[in-house]
Write a protein that holds these residues in place. Structure first.
Motif, PDB file in Angstrom:
ATOM      1  N   SER A  73     -63.984 -14.653 -82.018  1.00 15.74           N
ATOM      2  CA  SER A  73     -64.798 -14.020 -80.985  1.00 15.74           C
ATOM      3  C   SER A  73     -63.936 -13.307 -79.952  1.00 15.74           C
ATOM      4  O   SER A  73     -64.136 -12.120 -79.662  1.00 15.74           O
ATOM      5  CB  SER A  73     -65.678 -15.081 -80.307  1.00 15.74           C
ATOM      6  OG  SER A  73     -66.389 -14.539 -79.223  1.00 15.74           O
ATOM      7  N   PHE A  74     -62.946 -14.007 -79.399  1.00 12.13           N
ATOM      8  CA  PHE A  74     -62.148 -13.407 -78.333  1.00 12.13           C
ATOM      9  C   PHE A  74     -61.186 -12.344 -78.856  1.00 12.13           C
ATOM     10  O   PHE A  74     -60.931 -11.357 -78.162  1.00 12.13           O
ATOM     11  CB  PHE A  74     -61.379 -14.503 -77.595  1.00 12.13           C
ATOM     12  CG  PHE A  74     -62.198 -15.211 -76.553  1.00 12.13           C
ATOM     13  CD1 PHE A  74     -62.398 -14.650 -75.309  1.00 12.13           C
ATOM     14  CD2 PHE A  74     -62.794 -16.434 -76.825  1.00 12.13           C
ATOM     15  CE1 PHE A  74     -63.169 -15.293 -74.347  1.00 12.13           C
ATOM     16  CE2 PHE A  74     -63.561 -17.087 -75.870  1.00 12.13           C
ATOM     17  CZ  PHE A  74     -63.750 -16.510 -74.628  1.00 12.13           C
ATOM     18  N   VAL A  75     -60.658 -12.511 -80.050  1.00 16.37           N
ATOM     19  CA  VAL A  75     -59.745 -11.506 -80.593  1.00 16.37           C
ATOM     20  C   VAL A  75     -60.493 -10.198 -80.862  1.00 16.37           C
ATOM     21  O   VAL A  75     -59.985  -9.107 -80.574  1.00 16.37           O
ATOM     22  CB  VAL A  75     -59.075 -12.031 -81.882  1.00 16.37           C
ATOM     23  CG1 VAL A  75     -58.372 -10.895 -82.624  1.00 16.37           C
ATOM     24  CG2 VAL A  75     -58.068 -13.116 -81.535  1.00 16.37           C
ATOM     25  N   ALA A  76     -61.703 -10.290 -81.394  1.00 12.68           N
ATOM     26  CA  ALA A  76     -62.476  -9.077 -81.661  1.00 12.68           C
ATOM     27  C   ALA A  76     -62.785  -8.323 -80.371  1.00 12.68           C
ATOM     28  O   ALA A  76     -62.629  -7.095 -80.294  1.00 12.68           O
ATOM     29  CB  ALA A  76     -63.773  -9.443 -82.392  1.00 12.68           C
ATOM     30  N   VAL A  77     -63.219  -9.047 -79.347  1.00 10.76           N
ATOM     31  CA  VAL A  77     -63.531  -8.390 -78.078  1.00 10.76           C
ATOM     32  C   VAL A  77     -62.268  -7.828 -77.434  1.00 10.76           C
ATOM     33  O   VAL A  77     -62.273  -6.712 -76.887  1.00 10.76           O
ATOM     34  CB  VAL A  77     -64.243  -9.384 -77.133  1.00 10.76           C
ATOM     35  CG1 VAL A  77     -64.461  -8.760 -75.771  1.00 10.76           C
ATOM     36  CG2 VAL A  77     -65.567  -9.818 -77.724  1.00 10.76           C
ATOM     37  N   LEU A  78     -61.166  -8.582 -77.480  1.00  4.54           N
ATOM     38  CA  LEU A  78     -59.917  -8.106 -76.892  1.00  4.54           C
ATOM     39  C   LEU A  78     -59.431  -6.828 -77.577  1.00  4.54           C
ATOM     40  O   LEU A  78     -58.957  -5.893 -76.908  1.00  4.54           O
ATOM     41  CB  LEU A  78     -58.854  -9.199 -76.999  1.00  4.54           C
ATOM     42  CG  LEU A  78     -57.480  -8.855 -76.422  1.00  4.54           C
ATOM     43  CD1 LEU A  78     -57.579  -8.590 -74.925  1.00  4.54           C
ATOM     44  CD2 LEU A  78     -56.482  -9.971 -76.712  1.00  4.54           C
ATOM     45  N   ALA A  79     -59.562  -6.758 -78.907  1.00  3.27           N
ATOM     46  CA  ALA A  79     -59.142  -5.552 -79.629  1.00  3.27           C
ATOM     47  C   ALA A  79     -59.973  -4.347 -79.213  1.00  3.27           C
ATOM     48  O   ALA A  79     -59.438  -3.254 -78.980  1.00  3.27           O
ATOM     49  CB  ALA A  79     -59.258  -5.787 -81.131  1.00  3.27           C
ATOM     50  N   LEU A  80     -61.281  -4.543 -79.102  1.00  5.39           N
ATOM     51  CA  LEU A  80     -62.139  -3.438 -78.669  1.00  5.39           C
ATOM     52  C   LEU A  80     -61.806  -3.017 -77.236  1.00  5.39           C
ATOM     53  O   LEU A  80     -61.792  -1.828 -76.916  1.00  5.39           O
ATOM     54  CB  LEU A  80     -63.602  -3.847 -78.776  1.00  5.39           C
ATOM     55  CG  LEU A  80     -64.162  -3.981 -80.195  1.00  5.39           C
ATOM     56  CD1 LEU A  80     -65.572  -4.542 -80.157  1.00  5.39           C
ATOM     57  CD2 LEU A  80     -64.155  -2.634 -80.895  1.00  5.39           C
ATOM     58  N   CYS A  85     -51.032  -4.773 -83.472  1.00 11.33           N
ATOM     59  CA  CYS A  85     -51.285  -4.354 -82.090  1.00 11.33           C
ATOM     60  C   CYS A  85     -50.968  -2.877 -81.904  1.00 11.33           C
ATOM     61  O   CYS A  85     -51.713  -2.147 -81.235  1.00 11.33           O
ATOM     62  CB  CYS A  85     -50.452  -5.193 -81.129  1.00 11.33           C
ATOM     63  SG  CYS A  85     -51.011  -6.908 -80.982  1.00 11.33           S
ATOM     64  N   VAL A  86     -49.862  -2.409 -82.500  1.00 14.54           N
ATOM     65  CA  VAL A  86     -49.527  -0.999 -82.396  1.00 14.54           C
ATOM     66  C   VAL A  86     -50.573  -0.142 -83.096  1.00 14.54           C
ATOM     67  O   VAL A  86     -50.937   0.937 -82.618  1.00 14.54           O
ATOM     68  CB  VAL A  86     -48.122  -0.740 -82.967  1.00 14.54           C
ATOM     69  CG1 VAL A  86     -47.804   0.742 -82.994  1.00 14.54           C
ATOM     70  CG2 VAL A  86     -47.081  -1.481 -82.140  1.00 14.54           C
ATOM     71  N   CYS A  87     -51.094  -0.626 -84.227  1.00 11.39           N
ATOM     72  CA  CYS A  87     -52.145   0.127 -84.937  1.00 11.39           C
ATOM     73  C   CYS A  87     -53.415   0.224 -84.097  1.00 11.39           C
ATOM     74  O   CYS A  87     -54.143   1.222 -84.174  1.00 11.39           O
ATOM     75  CB  CYS A  87     -52.459  -0.541 -86.274  1.00 11.39           C
ATOM     76  SG  CYS A  87     -51.161  -0.363 -87.514  1.00 11.39           S
ATOM     77  N   LEU A  88     -53.691  -0.788 -83.313  1.00 12.13           N
ATOM     78  CA  LEU A  88     -54.931  -0.806 -82.535  1.00 12.13           C
ATOM     79  C   LEU A  88     -54.811  -0.014 -81.242  1.00 12.13           C
ATOM     80  O   LEU A  88     -55.791   0.560 -80.775  1.00 12.13           O
ATOM     81  CB  LEU A  88     -55.318  -2.251 -82.211  1.00 12.13           C
ATOM     82  CG  LEU A  88     -55.714  -3.117 -83.406  1.00 12.13           C
ATOM     83  CD1 LEU A  88     -55.898  -4.556 -82.954  1.00 12.13           C
ATOM     84  CD2 LEU A  88     -56.998  -2.608 -84.042  1.00 12.13           C
ATOM     85  N   PHE A  89     -53.627   0.042 -80.645  1.00  8.21           N
ATOM     86  CA  PHE A  89     -53.481   0.717 -79.365  1.00  8.21           C
ATOM     87  C   PHE A  89     -53.498   2.235 -79.571  1.00  8.21           C
ATOM     88  O   PHE A  89     -53.037   2.744 -80.601  1.00  8.21           O
ATOM     89  CB  PHE A  89     -52.184   0.312 -78.681  1.00  8.21           C
ATOM     90  CG  PHE A  89     -52.160  -1.125 -78.246  1.00  8.21           C
ATOM     91  CD1 PHE A  89     -53.333  -1.840 -78.128  1.00  8.21           C
ATOM     92  CD2 PHE A  89     -50.967  -1.759 -77.966  1.00  8.21           C
ATOM     93  CE1 PHE A  89     -53.323  -3.162 -77.736  1.00  8.21           C
ATOM     94  CE2 PHE A  89     -50.941  -3.083 -77.567  1.00  8.21           C
ATOM     95  CZ  PHE A  89     -52.125  -3.782 -77.450  1.00  8.21           C
ATOM     96  N   PRO A  90     -53.994   2.961 -78.593  1.00  6.54           N
ATOM     97  CA  PRO A  90     -54.029   4.433 -78.703  1.00  6.54           C
ATOM     98  C   PRO A  90     -52.672   5.052 -78.431  1.00  6.54           C
ATOM     99  O   PRO A  90     -52.402   5.623 -77.375  1.00  6.54           O
ATOM    100  CB  PRO A  90     -55.046   4.827 -77.625  1.00  6.54           C
ATOM    101  CG  PRO A  90     -55.016   3.728 -76.629  1.00  6.54           C
ATOM    102  CD  PRO A  90     -54.711   2.483 -77.397  1.00  6.54           C
TER     103      PRO A  90
END
Length: 890
Positions: free
Chosen positions: A422-429, A569-574
């Motif tokens: 739950s928290f990882v999904a929200v944190l990624a978004l 994390c690098v893939c997720l960050f803009p």
């Protein structure tokens, strides 16, 4: 504030890895004293420090102190809960308890399960204790209530709090006395089990306990974070009477909410007519997923959509948006009809935000107040408060506040997989979407396309990119937690989430509300929700046929996890697309290294690998399951029990254990005999892992039983016979029993019991021998002792028949002279295994005895010379403070 919140949460989370709370508490208090001393010293020399130095030192001291406060809060609250658990001397003893039903009852196997708040408890009189001969599996007389009945506890024990009870339906008719098969009816619940009902019950209780195996579900952690102090079942020798209400009792808000949920569910079930998707509609509209079948859950797991039926931020957000729109419209309507109220009316922003927060909180309470719902409500309340007070509050701070709230309510929440997912999904978004470069990330910059095409492109990215972000973010947690990964989940969720948000969820909510208020007159909306459920599961069934499910079989090292985390994390960050592509290639490479289709060790090279043997006796309760691995082969001896239609050891315990042990296939499955506690999990094993060959004991006499356990594979199994042997990687396997005529079902063996038909397997490497005996009895042991002499000499003996009184005779033990004996028995089982006489016999002969019920999974290794290592117990090598180690055998 972010640093302080993060430090507090980190302190709470660190204690989840603790093994000794007393030691942790002492260390934390010493560290707090040291920090106070440092702070006092800093005050004395503050005039000699620069301003920035004073600020930095103050920040670090505050962070360290808050960290210690979080850890100390977890340790102290956990110690208090452990001290309140049922005293060990009252385990398995009939108790008379008085208290209140706390939550919605659910159906678990052949029993109703519910939580109960114990106010008083006392043991039954000695005369009743002597009459107590009913076992755990006996059916019990029905509960009755008598408003005038009231009894007092003459010898009250120091125990009170929340417990988990099971109530079994009676197996006999009160009027005729005949045996009648009765099962719990999911569409009907006894009125006595209504939340808030004050009852007096006779129960048998045990302390919280669960299976302890690698990769398995930690049931003890679940009970601990739900504040369950004991678990057991209701007995029926004495009638369950309604306890007179006390004048000073005040119904708590959670109890009132549970009563309302019970009444709503009763009305829905009474008026829905038992439609096919009633459980799904109740899960969405009321947060009660107890009626959702295992087939539906399996389909959701295969498609990566289990979150659809868990009330989470998606559902809470939709309800909040709906209430926000309705409250704004209502505000305008009221001021239009009553303009004189305008000077005294709150602003539209205040009214709409407060209405949305209050309404969403009510929905989350009625939906069960689960962890994802708590997180969503807290974040909504935080952002609403920031908006009303005109303060800027980042989404990360809101997420940290939600995390703090959840951990204060349940410090052990981090032991559940739902917490991290739950928290990882929200944190990624949050990190990917709410960053300053989110416009570039979502492609909102016009690249010369026409306005309609640009708008369609932006909307497509807003739908697709969040699914890709969540899929990438959850990949590593799923890998760590050992959960199957659905590779097609992003595509399915791309279609299912909008359908759920705008069609199925509103229809389910309105269906539940209408049926609760208007009953049969509101079936139209319920039938609409039923049709929408049909469409959703048609889509999921079509996708599930492709079987895009990946079950990782290899455990990463810490370096792998660290590299994987950085790349994800690098893939997720803009950031720059080139950087993201490079990190994406690293993620793909790491993923490919863990794929199940990696090349196995060639057969011609197995002879070059030094011989070795690893034995793991899994903790499957009252049953048996052993994993034996050589250099290139794996064998499973027995599969545990099938406890109900929805729970059997093959898929619940053995499957995750084999995955954690790195076993990708079984070269042979040996089922000792056709009893449920040895063959009940076979179907789950066959469905979860390839099995090349199956051997079984007593096949000729139990053809139908094996057909029920194995299905079509029962046609291909072979009977194990004394004298059959094979060799794997230098390890010799041979059967000592049953004899050939017994295995063929000859006339002379027709009176042999199932236990006597057990496959006795001898495993030898060098000078060491392991003896697997199944459930053989004393007479079978004497036959073995007379038939064999040197062959029975063993290093490790798997206790015959779980250490029962009718086995482990002197004839076998003196012939085998084992150094170690492993016992597979259930915790506080009703059979009394292992028997005290047998335990004394082991101790008298100097045999080290270990029981899976008190030690968890037991392991032993043999090297190439056949020298045995010291036996290891899973509860000792993976200690946790909520998972105690018992030195006794029972």
């Amino acid at each position: 504030m972010r640093f302080l919140l993060f430090a507090f949460c980190l302190g709470v989370l660190c204690v989840t890895r603790a093994t000794d709370l007393a030691l942790i508490r002492t260390l934390l208090l010493a560290l707090c004293a040291l920090l106070i001393l440092v702070a006092a010293s800093a005050l004395c020399i503050r005039r000699f420090l620069a301003v920035k130095q004073r600020e930095g030192l103050g920040l670090w001291l505050s962070v360290c102190m808050v960290f210690c406060s979080g850890a100390l809060f977890h340790a102290v609250s956990a110690e208090k809960q452990l001290d309140r658990q049922l005293p060990r001397e009252f385990e398995g003893i009939p108790l008379r308890i008085e208290g209140v039903v706390l939550n919605l009852p659910s159906v678990a196997g052949d029993a109703y399960r519910f939580e109960f708040a114990v106010r008083t408890a006392c043991p039954l009189a000695s005369s009743i204790l002597k009459k107590d001969t009913v076992s755990f599996h006996d059916r019990l007389p029905p509960m009755r209530t008598k408003s005038s009945a009231h009894s007092t506890c003459g010898n009250q024990i120091p125990f009170s709090g929340r417990i988990l009870l099971s109530y079994y339906l009676p197996s006999s008719d009160d009027r005729t006395g005949r045996e009648v098969r009765r099962e719990p009816m999911p569409l009907h619940y006894p009125a006595e089990l209504r939340p808030g009902s004050a009852l007096q019950l006779v129960v048998k209780l045990n302390r919280p306990h669960g299976f302890s195996n690698p990769g398995g579900f930690d049931y003890e952690a679940l009970l601990f974070r739900n504040k369950i102090l004991a678990k057991g079942y209701v007995r029926g020798e004495l009638e369950a009477r309604s306890v007179e209400e006390r004048g000073n009792d005040i119904r708590s808000l959670p109890l009132l909410v549970e009563q309302l949920r019970f009444e709503i569910r009763r009305r829905v079930l009474d008026n829905s007519g038992g439609t096919r998707h009633t459980g799904v509609i109740l899960a969405l509209g009321l947060g009660d997923a107890s009626l959702v079948s295992q087939a539906v859950w399996s389909q959701l797991r295969e498609t990566g959509t289990t979150h659809l039926l868990v009330v989470s931020g998606l559902h809470v957000g939709m309800v909040a948006m709906f209430l926000l729109l309705v409250s704004r419209a209502l505000w305008r309507l009221v001021l239009f009809l009553l303009p004189l109220l305008a000077p005294r009316a709150p602003s539209r922003l205040v009214f709409s935000l407060c209405s949305s927060v209050v309404g969403t909180t009510v929905f989350a309470l009625l939906a069960g107040w689960g962890l994802p719902a708590q997180r969503a409500v807290v974040m909504l309340a935080v952002f609403a408060s920031a908006k009303l007070t005109s303060r800027r509050l980042g989404v990360v701070s809101g997420l940290l506040l939600a995390l703090t709230f959840v951990l204060i309510g349940s410090p052990l929440a981090a032991t559940g997989s739902g917490f991290w997912l739950s928290f990882v999904a929200v944190l990624a978004l949050v990190l990917a979407v709410a960053s300053p470069r989110s416009k570039m990330f979502y492609g909102e910059v016009n690249n010369g396309d026409s306005p309609p095409l640009s708008w369609l492109s932006r909307q497509a990215k807003r739908l697709v990119l969040p699914q890709i972000i969540v899929a990438l973010a959850l990949f590593l947690p799923l890998l760590v937690l050992g959960i199957d990964v659905s590779l097609i989940a992003p595509i399915v969720n791309l279609l299912a989430i909008p359908f759920l948000t705008f069609a199925l969820l509103p229809a389910s909510l309105f269906a539940v509300i209408d049926l609760a208020l208007f009953e049969e007159e509101a079936l139209g909306v319920f039938l609409l929700a039923e049709r929408l459920c049909d469409q959703l599961f048609l889509l999921l069934a079509a996708v599930a046929e492709f079987e895009f499910v990946w079950a990782p079989q290899v455990t990463f090292s810490f370096a792998h996890y660290l590299l994987f985390t950085v790349c994800l994390c690098v893939c997720l960050f803009p950031v720059a697309w080139r950087t993201r592509c490079v990190c994406g290639l690293w993620v793909a490479a790491l993923t490919l290294t863990t794929m199940a289709w990696r090349a196995e060790t060639p057969e011609n090279k197995c002879s070059e690998i030094p011989s070795s043997l690893r034995l793991n006796q899994l903790d499957v309760g009252q049953g048996l399951a052993l994993v034996i691995r050589t250099s290139c082969h794996a064998l499973l001896y027995d599969t545990g029990a099938s406890l109900s239609a929805d729970f059997e050891m093959g898929s619940a315990v053995i499957k995750p254990a084999l995955r954690a042990l790195g076993v990708k296939k079984l070269d042979r499955l040996v089922i000792s005999h056709a009893d449920n506690d040895h063959a009940g999990g076979a179907a789950g094993v066959l469905a979860s892992i390839p099995v090349a060959d199956i051997h079984a004991g007593g096949h000729a006499e139990n053809t139908q039983a094996y057909a029920d356990f194995l299905g079509e594979r029962a046609m291909t199994l072979r009977s194990c016979r004394a004298g059959d042997a094979w060799r794997w990687d230098g390890v010799v396997f041979s059967y000592l029993s049953p004899t050939a005529y017994a295995a063929d079902g000859a006339a002379s063996s027709r009176e042999r019991t199932k236990n006597s038909q057990s496959c006795v397997l001898r495993i030898a490497l060098g000078e060491s021998v392991i003896l697997l005996t199944g459930d053989i009895e004393r007479i079978d042991e004497m036959e073995l002792a007379l038939r064999y002499e040197r062959e029975l000499k063993s290093t490790l003996l798997i206790a015959p028949h779980h250490g029962s009184k009718t086995s482990s005779s002197y004839a076998l033990l003196k012939r085998a002279t084992p150094k170690i004996v492993f016992i597979g028995a259930g915790y506080k089982n009703s059979f009394g295994h292992p028997h005290s006489e047998v335990a004394s016999r082991y101790a008298l002969l100097g045999i080290e005895a270990l029981n899976t019920a008190t030690r968890g999974m037991l392991s032993l290794e043999l090297n190439r010379q056949g020298i045995a290592s010291h036996p290891r117990a899973y509860r000792e090598t993976h200690r946790r403070y909520w998972r105690p180690i018992h030195k006794r055998l029972w």
